[in-house]
Design a protein around this motif. Sequence first.
Motif, PDB file in Angstrom:
ATOM      1  N   PRO A 122      45.064  42.850  93.959  1.00  0.00           N
ATOM      2  CA  PRO A 122      44.045  41.794  94.007  1.00  0.00           C
ATOM      3  C   PRO A 122      43.893  41.237  95.415  1.00  0.00           C
ATOM      4  O   PRO A 122      44.851  41.120  96.175  1.00  0.00           O
ATOM      5  CB  PRO A 122      44.595  40.731  93.044  1.00  0.00           C
ATOM      6  CG  PRO A 122      45.513  41.486  92.129  1.00  0.00           C
ATOM      7  CD  PRO A 122      46.132  42.566  92.978  1.00  0.00           C
ATOM      8  N   GLY A 123      42.669  40.903  95.776  1.00  0.00           N
ATOM      9  CA  GLY A 123      42.391  40.410  97.113  1.00  0.00           C
ATOM     10  C   GLY A 123      41.985  41.509  98.075  1.00  0.00           C
ATOM     11  O   GLY A 123      41.778  41.229  99.264  1.00  0.00           O
ATOM     12  N   SER A 124      41.869  42.757  97.607  1.00  0.00           N
ATOM     13  CA  SER A 124      41.446  43.855  98.488  1.00  0.00           C
ATOM     14  C   SER A 124      39.990  43.716  98.888  1.00  0.00           C
ATOM     15  O   SER A 124      39.565  44.286  99.900  1.00  0.00           O
ATOM     16  CB  SER A 124      41.670  45.205  97.808  1.00  0.00           C
ATOM     17  OG  SER A 124      43.045  45.424  97.561  1.00  0.00           O
ATOM     18  N   PHE A 125      39.227  42.949  98.099  1.00  0.00           N
ATOM     19  CA  PHE A 125      37.814  42.718  98.403  1.00  0.00           C
ATOM     20  C   PHE A 125      37.553  41.217  98.431  1.00  0.00           C
ATOM     21  O   PHE A 125      38.386  40.421  98.000  1.00  0.00           O
ATOM     22  CB  PHE A 125      36.928  43.410  97.371  1.00  0.00           C
ATOM     23  CG  PHE A 125      37.073  44.910  97.364  1.00  0.00           C
ATOM     24  CD1 PHE A 125      36.275  45.708  98.165  1.00  0.00           C
ATOM     25  CD2 PHE A 125      38.038  45.519  96.557  1.00  0.00           C
ATOM     26  CE1 PHE A 125      36.426  47.088  98.162  1.00  0.00           C
ATOM     27  CE2 PHE A 125      38.179  46.895  96.547  1.00  0.00           C
ATOM     28  CZ  PHE A 125      37.383  47.681  97.370  1.00  0.00           C
ATOM     29  N   THR A 126      36.416  40.853  98.940  1.00  0.00           N
ATOM     30  CA  THR A 126      36.108  39.435  99.103  1.00  0.00           C
ATOM     31  C   THR A 126      35.946  38.704  97.777  1.00  0.00           C
ATOM     32  O   THR A 126      35.997  37.468  97.752  1.00  0.00           O
ATOM     33  CB  THR A 126      34.805  39.278  99.918  1.00  0.00           C
ATOM     34  OG1 THR A 126      33.764  40.070  99.311  1.00  0.00           O
ATOM     35  CG2 THR A 126      35.016  39.748 101.356  1.00  0.00           C
ATOM     36  N   GLU A 127      35.770  39.434  96.697  1.00  0.00           N
ATOM     37  CA  GLU A 127      35.697  38.840  95.363  1.00  0.00           C
ATOM     38  C   GLU A 127      36.198  39.855  94.346  1.00  0.00           C
ATOM     39  O   GLU A 127      36.181  41.068  94.618  1.00  0.00           O
ATOM     40  CB  GLU A 127      34.264  38.413  95.036  1.00  0.00           C
ATOM     41  CG  GLU A 127      33.272  39.545  94.979  1.00  0.00           C
ATOM     42  CD  GLU A 127      31.871  39.051  94.640  1.00  0.00           C
ATOM     43  OE1 GLU A 127      31.374  39.422  93.553  1.00  0.00           O
ATOM     44  OE2 GLU A 127      31.290  38.306  95.454  1.00  0.00           O
ATOM     45  N   PRO A 128      36.667  39.398  93.188  1.00  0.00           N
ATOM     46  CA  PRO A 128      37.123  40.343  92.156  1.00  0.00           C
ATOM     47  C   PRO A 128      35.981  41.251  91.709  1.00  0.00           C
ATOM     48  O   PRO A 128      34.839  40.807  91.586  1.00  0.00           O
ATOM     49  CB  PRO A 128      37.609  39.422  91.024  1.00  0.00           C
ATOM     50  CG  PRO A 128      37.892  38.115  91.685  1.00  0.00           C
ATOM     51  CD  PRO A 128      36.908  37.992  92.806  1.00  0.00           C
TER      52      PRO A 128
END
Length: 221
Positions: A122-128
């Motif tokens: 989680p947190g790999s992208f700017t939003e889930p």
Amino acid sequence: MSDPAAGRTERPRPRKGPYRRGRPKRRTRWTKVVVVARAFLIAAGLVTAYYLLPLDGYSARGTAVLLLSGLLAVVLVFVWELRTIIRSPHPRLKAVEALAATLVLFLVLFASAYYLLDRSAPGSFTEPLSRTDALYFTLTTFSTVGFGDIAARSETGRVMTMLQMAGGLVLVGFAARVLASAVQAGLRHRGPVGQETGADAGDAGDAGGAEDSEAEPETET
């Protein structure tokens, strides 16, 4: 003195009816419809599988392995499609189907990888990311639009994004050129334009033999 040629009547050859002249056109039109429908079904099947398959329980390393294995599968499918294009009686239509199948498989593969990465790290992208969000991010990256509302934040996510960018350039440039070469090879394998080979030639030969057998030979008196 009567002219023997005057009493001789020639039996006219049976002319080909409209159904014979229109048969190749109808067959080609039907083949186009089948190819377009098959390409649509392949794309719909891949997207449906993307939404239905259980994509959970993978670590970040497992996601990377799955992505590399999927890219290998894309290459193998592409090579197999090239062989079918060369051997197909309709290489241009087969190339359209091959490009559609390869492109959709490529996009669905990266959408799955982004979704799995967001679940495992989680947190790999700017939003889930939901599955639709992952597919949306994949399409915006492939089309080089990049709206910026979703972006890769982690190093693994950015590596995957760069890999998709490079793969998209290869798919659009190199793969399209290879498909065009395969189409030309398929046309040469099929024969000159207007020359029928294979099953079509056999059908034409049988039809021509049947017509010749219907006409009675002329005898001179």
